[in-house]
Scaffold this motif. Structure first.
Motif, PDB file in Angstrom:
ATOM      1  N   UNK A 263       0.835  -1.202   0.000  1.00 25.43           N
ATOM      2  CA  UNK A 263       0.000   0.000   0.000  1.00 25.43           C
ATOM      3  C   UNK A 263       0.870   1.252   0.000  1.00 25.43           C
ATOM      4  N   UNK A 264       1.925   1.245   0.835  1.00 24.13           N
ATOM      5  CA  UNK A 264       2.842   2.392   0.881  1.00 24.13           C
ATOM      6  C   UNK A 264       3.599   2.535  -0.434  1.00 24.13           C
ATOM      7  N   UNK A 265       3.971   1.410  -1.026  1.00 26.27           N
ATOM      8  CA  UNK A 265       4.687   1.436  -2.301  1.00 26.27           C
ATOM      9  C   UNK A 265       3.816   2.044  -3.394  1.00 26.27           C
ATOM     10  N   UNK A 266       2.513   1.736  -3.370  1.00 24.19           N
ATOM     11  CA  UNK A 266       1.605   2.255  -4.381  1.00 24.19           C
ATOM     12  C   UNK A 266       1.448   3.766  -4.331  1.00 24.19           C
ATOM     13  N   UNK A 267       1.740   4.372  -3.172  1.00 21.28           N
ATOM     14  CA  UNK A 267       1.609   5.823  -3.043  1.00 21.28           C
ATOM     15  C   UNK A 267       2.871   6.562  -3.472  1.00 21.28           C
ATOM     16  N   UNK A 268       3.928   5.837  -3.798  1.00 15.34           N
ATOM     17  CA  UNK A 268       5.178   6.466  -4.225  1.00 15.34           C
ATOM     18  C   UNK A 268       5.246   6.539  -5.743  1.00 15.34           C
ATOM     19  N   UNK A 269       5.534   7.722  -6.250  1.00 14.99           N
ATOM     20  CA  UNK A 269       5.640   7.873  -7.697  1.00 14.99           C
ATOM     21  C   UNK A 269       6.939   7.291  -8.224  1.00 14.99           C
ATOM     22  N   UNK A 270       8.022   7.495  -7.465  1.00 13.57           N
ATOM     23  CA  UNK A 270       9.321   7.010  -7.927  1.00 13.57           C
ATOM     24  C   UNK A 270      10.018   6.290  -6.790  1.00 13.57           C
ATOM     25  N   UNK A 271      10.586   5.121  -7.092  1.00 16.83           N
ATOM     26  CA  UNK A 271      11.393   4.391  -6.125  1.00 16.83           C
ATOM     27  C   UNK A 271      12.260   3.394  -6.881  1.00 16.83           C
ATOM     28  N   UNK A 272      13.473   3.247  -6.442  1.00 18.69           N
ATOM     29  CA  UNK A 272      14.378   2.298  -7.070  1.00 18.69           C
ATOM     30  C   UNK A 272      13.921   0.861  -6.780  1.00 18.69           C
ATOM     31  N   UNK A 273      14.183  -0.039  -7.717  1.00 19.62           N
ATOM     32  CA  UNK A 273      13.881  -1.465  -7.581  1.00 19.62           C
ATOM     33  C   UNK A 273      12.375  -1.746  -7.516  1.00 19.62           C
ATOM     34  N   UNK A 274      11.531  -0.858  -8.047  1.00 12.64           N
ATOM     35  CA  UNK A 274      10.083  -1.057  -7.920  1.00 12.64           C
ATOM     36  C   UNK A 274       9.613  -2.421  -8.444  1.00 12.64           C
ATOM     37  N   UNK A 275       9.926  -2.821  -9.699  1.00 12.88           N
ATOM     38  CA  UNK A 275       9.405  -4.114 -10.184  1.00 12.88           C
ATOM     39  C   UNK A 275       9.807  -5.273  -9.285  1.00 12.88           C
ATOM     40  N   UNK A 276      11.057  -5.256  -8.809  1.00  9.63           N
ATOM     41  CA  UNK A 276      11.521  -6.336  -7.954  1.00  9.63           C
ATOM     42  C   UNK A 276      10.766  -6.346  -6.627  1.00  9.63           C
ATOM     43  N   UNK A 277      10.570  -5.164  -6.042  1.00 10.31           N
ATOM     44  CA  UNK A 277       9.897  -5.082  -4.749  1.00 10.31           C
ATOM     45  C   UNK A 277       8.440  -5.495  -4.871  1.00 10.31           C
ATOM     46  N   UNK A 278       7.768  -5.095  -5.939  1.00 11.58           N
ATOM     47  CA  UNK A 278       6.377  -5.502  -6.129  1.00 11.58           C
ATOM     48  C   UNK A 278       6.257  -7.019  -6.203  1.00 11.58           C
ATOM     49  N   UNK A 279       7.180  -7.642  -6.950  1.00 15.95           N
ATOM     50  CA  UNK A 279       7.168  -9.109  -7.039  1.00 15.95           C
ATOM     51  C   UNK A 279       7.510  -9.735  -5.697  1.00 15.95           C
ATOM     52  N   UNK A 280       8.472  -9.142  -5.008  1.00 18.72           N
ATOM     53  CA  UNK A 280       8.918  -9.687  -3.733  1.00 18.72           C
ATOM     54  C   UNK A 280       7.816  -9.643  -2.682  1.00 18.72           C
ATOM     55  N   UNK A 281       7.045  -8.566  -2.651  1.00 22.92           N
ATOM     56  CA  UNK A 281       5.967  -8.461  -1.670  1.00 22.92           C
ATOM     57  C   UNK A 281       4.929  -9.556  -1.902  1.00 22.92           C
ATOM     58  N   UNK A 282       4.696  -9.877  -3.149  1.00 22.48           N
ATOM     59  CA  UNK A 282       3.790 -10.976  -3.455  1.00 22.48           C
ATOM     60  C   UNK A 282       4.362 -12.291  -2.973  1.00 22.48           C
TER      61      UNK A 282
END
Length: 333
Positions: free
Chosen positions: A185-204
């Motif tokens: 949820x916190x990640x979704x509110x960030x417009x820019x962040x490094x490693x986003x694709x990896x973190x999204x997969x990792x949270x899953x």
């Protein structure tokens, strides 16, 4: 007591009804010049306290009101007061304060609103800027700091390597400080962040039961990358003793144990041995891998695992993950 903007340099403003001793106590013995004057202390009295040694200067305009070494919280407060209006602890400093890590590091990290710039360098302090700070700071914690989920993502954003980013996310979930859902949820509110694709997969992946970077690496770089069956992670098996299996392939009676750097010494080794012996008695095979195997040679791990799975009835075919992968068609046969 929350930081009420006393460190904004507004020394001429009176803080009606606020006792200086209460301010000092709330800030772990630290106070700024602006706060002291705003609470009614006159400049001459302040100079006397400093000159007599009752107070000592820590940063420009910031004083410790006690003798002896300051606590970590006091050091953080001193940095916040020196940084000025709206400043909060962040990154590794906030992580340490919230129990996310056991080492605060050698530098105190402070974040200020993006519309402010701290001109002078502060000894032992690194100052960051953030546009969303009013939304990401915790409303009540002392010392003031970023919310836990935001702290994790701040650390992910500055992580030099994907493995470092993985470590922060999994540590937060392992220590039960947050959940994959709250981080997502916190990640979704960030417009820019490094490693986003990896973190999204990792949270899953974390939500599905993977508990460490080692397990995440095995899931993605051993199983998925080479087309192996998907194991059941962190499976609880009850008996005379309850045991937890890192990765279980019940259809093929194969278990994979992933040993990290801690938890498998002393009594931990005996628990591992009892678990492996019990599995053998029950007809299961156990493969055991560590960081050097899964991070250093995931293809080799996959090749070995595929061979064992094949001997235990798997009829699938492992696939090569790239030109340098040692797995070739029919290697498992």
């Amino acid at each position: 007591m929350a930081n009420r903007g006393w460190c904004d340099g507004a020394g001429s403003r009176r803080l009606a009804g606020v006792d200086l001793d209460d301010v000092i106590a709330a800030q772990h013995g630290m106070v700024s010049r602006a706060q002291a004057l705003a609470c009614g202390l006159n400049p001459r009295a302040l100079e006397w306290r400093v000159g007599s040694g009752r107070w000592r200067r820590v940063h420009a305009g910031v004083f410790a009101t006690f003798s002896g070494p300051p606590s970590f919280e006091a050091q953080v407060w001193a940095a916040i007061l020196r940084a000025g209006r709206g400043a909060v602890a962040s990154h590794r400093t906030a992580a340490y304060l919230d129990g996310l890590c056991d080492d605060p590091g050698s530098v105190i990290h402070i974040t200020v609103p993006a519309d402010r710039y701290v001109q002078c360098k502060i000894d032992g302090v690194r100052v960051h800027q953030a546009h969303r700070l009013p939304l990401t700071r915790h409303p009540s914690k002392n010392p003031p700091r970023t919310r836990l989920d935001e702290t994790v993502l701040d650390l992910v954003d500055i992580a030099p390597h994907p493995r470092d980013a993985e470590t922060w996310v999994t540590a937060a979930c392992q220590r039960r400080l947050t959940t994959p859902e709250r981080l997502a949820d916190a990640l979704g509110r960030r417009k820019k962040i490094r490693w986003r694709p990896m973190v999204e997969a990792m949270l899953s992946d974390v939500a599905d039961g993977a508990q460490s970077p080692l397990e995440l690496r095995h899931l993605r770089r051993v199983e998925r990358a080479h087309g192996l069956p998907t194991g059941c992670r962190q499976r609880r098996v009850a008996g005379q003793r309850v045991i937890w299996i890192d990765v279980d392939y019940p259809e093929h009676r194969l278990r994979v144990e992933l040993d990290g750097r801690i938890g498998h010494i002393g009594e931990g080794r005996f628990r591992d041995r009892r678990r492996d012996n019990r599995a053998t008695v029950d007809g299961h095979a156990t493969l055991r891998y560590g960081h050097a195997d899964v991070f250093g040679d995931p293809c080799g791990v996959a090749k070995e695992q595929a061979r064992v799975l094949t001997t235990r009835g798997w009829t699938g075919h492992p696939r090569s993950c790239g030109p340098s992968c040692p797995i070739r068609p029919h290697d498992h046969q």
